[in-house]
Motif scaffolding. Structure first.
Motif, PDB file in Angstrom:
ATOM      1  N   PHE A  32       0.842  -1.246   0.638  1.00  0.00           N
ATOM      2  CA  PHE A  32      -0.129   0.441  -0.365  1.00  0.00           C
ATOM      3  C   PHE A  32       1.061   1.496  -0.278  1.00  0.00           C
ATOM      4  O   PHE A  32       1.932   0.900   0.626  1.00  0.00           O
ATOM      5  CB  PHE A  32      -0.745   0.168   1.242  1.00  0.00           C
ATOM      6  CG  PHE A  32      -1.805  -1.287   1.086  1.00  0.00           C
ATOM      7  CD1 PHE A  32      -2.845  -0.898   0.562  1.00  0.00           C
ATOM      8  CD2 PHE A  32      -1.409  -2.481   1.958  1.00  0.00           C
ATOM      9  CE1 PHE A  32      -4.587  -1.651   0.483  1.00  0.00           C
ATOM     10  CE2 PHE A  32      -3.156  -2.955   1.805  1.00  0.00           C
ATOM     11  CZ  PHE A  32      -4.280  -2.459   0.826  1.00  0.00           C
ATOM     12  N   VAL A 222      -9.715  -5.266  -1.697  1.00  0.00           N
ATOM     13  CA  VAL A 222      -9.096  -4.734  -2.514  1.00  0.00           C
ATOM     14  C   VAL A 222      -9.977  -4.912  -3.677  1.00  0.00           C
ATOM     15  O   VAL A 222      -9.898  -3.709  -4.570  1.00  0.00           O
ATOM     16  CB  VAL A 222      -7.592  -5.195  -2.736  1.00  0.00           C
ATOM     17  CG1 VAL A 222      -7.572  -3.851  -4.067  1.00  0.00           C
ATOM     18  CG2 VAL A 222      -6.534  -4.615  -1.640  1.00  0.00           C
ATOM     19  N   ARG A 226     -12.268  -2.852  -5.954  1.00  0.00           N
ATOM     20  CA  ARG A 226     -12.268  -2.359  -6.900  1.00  0.00           C
ATOM     21  C   ARG A 226     -13.318  -1.928  -8.026  1.00  0.00           C
ATOM     22  O   ARG A 226     -13.534  -1.457  -8.680  1.00  0.00           O
ATOM     23  CB  ARG A 226     -11.513  -2.424  -7.996  1.00  0.00           C
ATOM     24  CG  ARG A 226     -10.491  -2.535  -8.483  1.00  0.00           C
ATOM     25  CD  ARG A 226     -10.238  -3.901  -9.790  1.00  0.00           C
ATOM     26  NE  ARG A 226     -10.572  -4.888  -9.919  1.00  0.00           N
ATOM     27  CZ  ARG A 226     -10.939  -5.109 -11.054  1.00  0.00           C
ATOM     28  NH1 ARG A 226     -11.209  -4.136 -11.888  1.00  0.00           N
ATOM     29  NH2 ARG A 226     -12.270  -6.246 -11.274  1.00  0.00           N
TER      30      ARG A 226
END
Length: 310
Positions: A32, A222, A226
């Motif tokens: 990250f 994630v 997304r």
């Protein structure tokens, strides 16, 4: 082939074994970057002079030891290099100890040691096999990246493994770090049941059976974000077992663990039995096919003989 991150010699007695040091492990995690919330602006760090506020080039930075009261001793990188021990690139084994005597708390990081010279593979194999035969580890010190390390050298299958270690004064005393450690357990029945639970849950060490589920969850998080989907959290934190519920919790845990073990053993037996039946059926089928084939050949021969006689 991977590049060695350090190279030198293992020295024990009058024997020197040229080796290279290679990373034995790698961590897997989701990377990250840092951003200011509500923007796509990256957050970056700079080396800044706290008095002038100006950025300083790395080459112009030196180290300083804090003496207190705003006083420092400034040390140049060359000065640290000049006093570093082990300039000869040596892994000097001072003693050999039984592997079982080393408390795992001293282990820091694992590396592979590989033979560096094709002509000296024999000495490498000799040390490896001798360590394996005696269940010993060589205790050594060496310098890497400007720091001296304590290390163990042990045998694992076909390779020598080096474990960097903490020095004794780097291990914290639990009695000084932790308050209110409980005294020895006096509950005989509970202790016996806890021991039974440990036995019921015991099994073989299989590293491949354990995976990093947290990293997988991070990847799923994630991917979900997304796609613009809503993230739902359902897992709850466990609650501590109260003293009044301890016995019943232990009893239920033992029964559940034994049930799982029995179920697992039954499945293994079923698989073995199925495998044996399958093998037996295949063998019977082969024998039957062979008999039929032999009978056909015999009939064909008899028919042929009759025709000739006629």
């Amino acid at each position: 082939m991977a590049r060695s991150i350090w190279s030198g010699y293992i020295n024990f007695g009058l024997v020197s074994v040229p080796v290279g040091l290679y990373s034995a492990t790698e961590e897997h995690e989701v990377d990250f970057h840092q951003f200011q919330r509500g923007t796509s602006d990256r957050i970056r760090y700079k080396r800044v002079n706290e008095r002038t506020g100006r950025e300083v080039d790395y080459e112009k930075i030196v180290k300083g030891h804090d003496l207190g009261d705003g006083k420092y001793v400034i040390v140049e990188p060359e000065e640290l290099d000049n006093i570093a021990p082990g300039k000869s690139r040596s892994l000097e084994i001072s003693t050999f100890v039984d592997l079982d005597e080393i408390d795992p708390i001293y282990y820091q990081k694992s590396y592979y040691l590989g033979p560096k010279d094709a002509d000296n593979k024999g000495s490498y194999a000799l040390l490896r096999d001798a360590l394996k035969k005696t269940n010993r580890a060589g205790i050594a010190k060496f310098v890497m990246r400007g720091k001296e390390y304590l290390a163990t050298i042990r045998a694992q299958d076909k390779v020598l493994v080096l474990e960097t270690m903490y020095f004794a004064d780097e291990i914290r005393n639990p009695a000084e770090e932790l308050d209110d450690l409980p005294a020895r357990s006096s509950a005989g029945k509970q202790l016996s049941m806890a021991a039974d639970l440990i036995e019921a849950m015991s099994g073989e060490w299989k590293p491949s059976a354990y995976t990093d589920t947290y990293t997988e969850r991070v990847k799923d998080l994630v991917e979900t974000k997304r796609k613009g989907k809503e993230v739902v959290f359902t897992e709850e934190e466990p609650e501590a077992t109260t003293p009044t519920d301890l016995v019943s919790a232990l009893r239920a845990s033992v029964e559940a663990a034994r049930s799982r073990r029995t179920s697992g053993a039954t499945k293994k037996t079923t698989k073995k039995t199925s495998a044996k039946k399958s093998t037996a059926e295949k063998t019977t089928a082969k024998k039957t096919t062979a008999k039929k084939s032999t009978a056909k050949k015999s009939t064909a021969k008899k028919t042929s003989s009759r025709k000739k006689a006629a």
